[in-house]
Scaffold this active site. Structure first.
Site, PDB file in Angstrom:
ATOM      1  N   HIS A 361      58.115 -99.674  59.563  1.00 31.63           N
ATOM      2  CA  HIS A 361      58.431 -98.132  59.971  1.00 31.63           C
ATOM      3  C   HIS A 361      59.232 -98.110  61.311  1.00 31.63           C
ATOM      4  O   HIS A 361      58.760 -97.440  61.987  1.00 31.63           O
ATOM      5  CB  HIS A 361      57.127 -97.270  59.808  1.00 31.63           C
ATOM      6  CG  HIS A 361      56.344 -97.429  58.637  1.00 31.63           C
ATOM      7  ND1 HIS A 361      56.954 -97.178  57.345  1.00 31.63           N
ATOM      8  CD2 HIS A 361      55.025 -97.801  58.439  1.00 31.63           C
ATOM      9  CE1 HIS A 361      55.858 -97.413  56.528  1.00 31.63           C
ATOM     10  NE2 HIS A 361      54.852 -98.094  57.005  1.00 31.63           N
ATOM     11  N   CYS A 362      59.880 -99.268  61.895  1.00 30.11           N
ATOM     12  CA  CYS A 362      60.420 -99.260  62.923  1.00 30.11           C
ATOM     13  C   CYS A 362      59.263 -99.393  64.084  1.00 30.11           C
ATOM     14  O   CYS A 362      59.388 -99.051  65.418  1.00 30.11           O
ATOM     15  CB  CYS A 362      61.349 -97.924  63.216  1.00 30.11           C
ATOM     16  SG  CYS A 362      62.836 -98.195  62.313  1.00 30.11           S
TER      17      CYS A 362
END
Ligand code: PLP
Length: 405
Positions: A361-362
């Site tokens: 998720h970055c």
């Protein structure tokens, strides 16, 4: 508020056998009014706003003004001119990072749970301009530690220039006490930038009440068109910010050897804009303005309780963040440990039509630091999700974990 009824506003949710869309922390679905606004621009008056004075141009200019005003009211900005249209929250944060003036050794504080968009710009500045980026450790359950933060501010002393923190984490749904953080930040003579990508769509965000200096957010996470974001900044601060894209729209006038900047927000909106995106962003915020944002938050927590309850008892996995779903908003992010995260996410969609997000998720930094290469499987709710969908996710996930364990 009858959220179930509002499903009728969404073309994708009116289809038969519609999936349980639980990837709202990435992008949300779009209501008719947003799709219509995009269509109207392209079908009726696909022209240039802000410059052309013919009827098409004037209609676009008026629409963009209304859109900006809708966004300003939504976050309680002092003036419409404090709202800059950007491509996304990443663009907004980069405008702040590369727009402020830095001296070597200036300190920027972030948390240890930031999205790459509120981490990499500071790492880049550290490498290129010698700023000093420091990470404030969260408590073991990922909640914010005000004491550690105060100590970090004191340690930075007069070098502290900016605190830039995610209001709500896309990693875990944990919400930061921004008002208290801002007070401490200002007491130390620094500026407060808030990454509101995961808060603005899900709760009341009032820039005046929070007393912050900058707010970055994404319209595509709040029913708006994809590739649209906004930067809000206090007018005096925007007026002192260097634009990262000079050109058309950004100047009052220019000669062969000089130019005069245009005032905000035009100075930051160089080149021909995504007018369909701006108009549809205005429609999205107008749509959301009909809602009680506190009720949206409560609804998401109710769904998170349903999602979290059976998952908490599974041995193979762990929910990231505090145990109490009320402290994780609409996000149920599950650390997969040894299990194949992407395979399970695909299975959930193929078997039960449950759409979730899998990976890091970055927020690579958090997973790397803790040695979790498999990342997490994240279900993230919005107001149109139902209790049935939350239960379907939890049940199917439980079965998948048992099958893979
Ligand atoms: C907390 C947070 N910050 C920043 C971003 C980046 O948003 P955008 O993709 O709109 O630039 C995201 C996107 O997921 C996010 O969740």
């Amino acid at each position: 508020m009858n959220f179930k009824q509002r499903r009728e506003d969404f073309p994708t949710l009116r289809l038969e056998d519609t999936p349980a869309y639980l990837d709202n922390a990435c992008v949300t679905l779009k209501p008719d009014s947003v799709v219509d606004a995009v269509q109207e621009y392209y079908l009726v008056n696909p022209a240039c706003g802000g410059r052309s004075v013919h009827r098409y141009g004037t209609k676009v200019s008026q629409g963009v003004r209304t859109a900006r005003s809708n966004i300003a009211s939504f976050i309680n900005a002092e003036a419409n001119s404090e709202v800059v249209f950007t491509r996304n929250a990443t663009h907004s944060l980069n405008q702040v990072a590369h727009g402020l003036e830095w001296n070597e050794g200036d300190v920027v504080l972030t948390t240890d749970r930031e999205h790459n968009s509120n981490l990499v710009p500071w790492l880049q500045l550290e490498k290129e301009q010698g700023i000093d980026h420091r990470v404030v450790a969260s408590k073991p359950d990922n909640t914010f530690d005000l004491e550690t933060f105060e100590a970090a501010c004191a340690d930075a002393g007069s070098k502290l220039k900016l605190v830039s923190m995610g209001h709500v984490g896309n990693l875990d749904g944990v919400c930061l006490p921004i008002k208290e953080i801002t007070k401490i930040t200002h007491d130390h003579g620094a500026l407060m930038c808030v990454d509101g990508a995961q808060s603005t769509p899900h709760m009341k965000v009032d820039v005046k009440a929070l007393d912050i200096d900058f707010l970055a957010f994404s319209l595509h996470k709040m029913c708006g068109p994809s590739g649209m974001g906004a930067l809000w900044g206090r007018y005096d601060l925007l007026d002192g910010l260097r634009t990262i894209q000079a050109g058309g729209q950004t100047v009052q006038s220019a000669t062969y050897d000089s130019f005069e900047w245009a005032p905000p927000p035009g100075r930051f909106e160089g080149g021909l804009g995504n007018f369909a995106g701006m108009l549809a962003s205005g429609a999205a915020v107008e749509y959301l303005s009909e809602f009680d944002m506190d009720a949206i938050k409560e609804h998401e927590i109710k769904l998170n309780r349903i999602m979290s309850k059976p998952i908490r008892d599974l041995d193979a996995v762990d929910i990231i963040g505090p145990e109490d779903p009320a402290l994780r908003g609409g996000i149920c992010s599950i650390l997969m440990n040894e299990l194949p995260t992407h395979d399970i996410a695909i299975l959930l969609d193929e078997v039960a039509g449950v759409m979730v997000r899998s990976g890091q998720h970055c927020v690579h930094s958090w997973f790397h630091d803790r040695g979790h290469p498999n990342g997490s499987l994240r279900a993230s709710a919005y107001f149109y999700n139902t209790e049935e969908e939350a239960k379907l996710f939890a049940d199917t996930f439980e079965e998948a974990v048992q099958a893979f364990s």
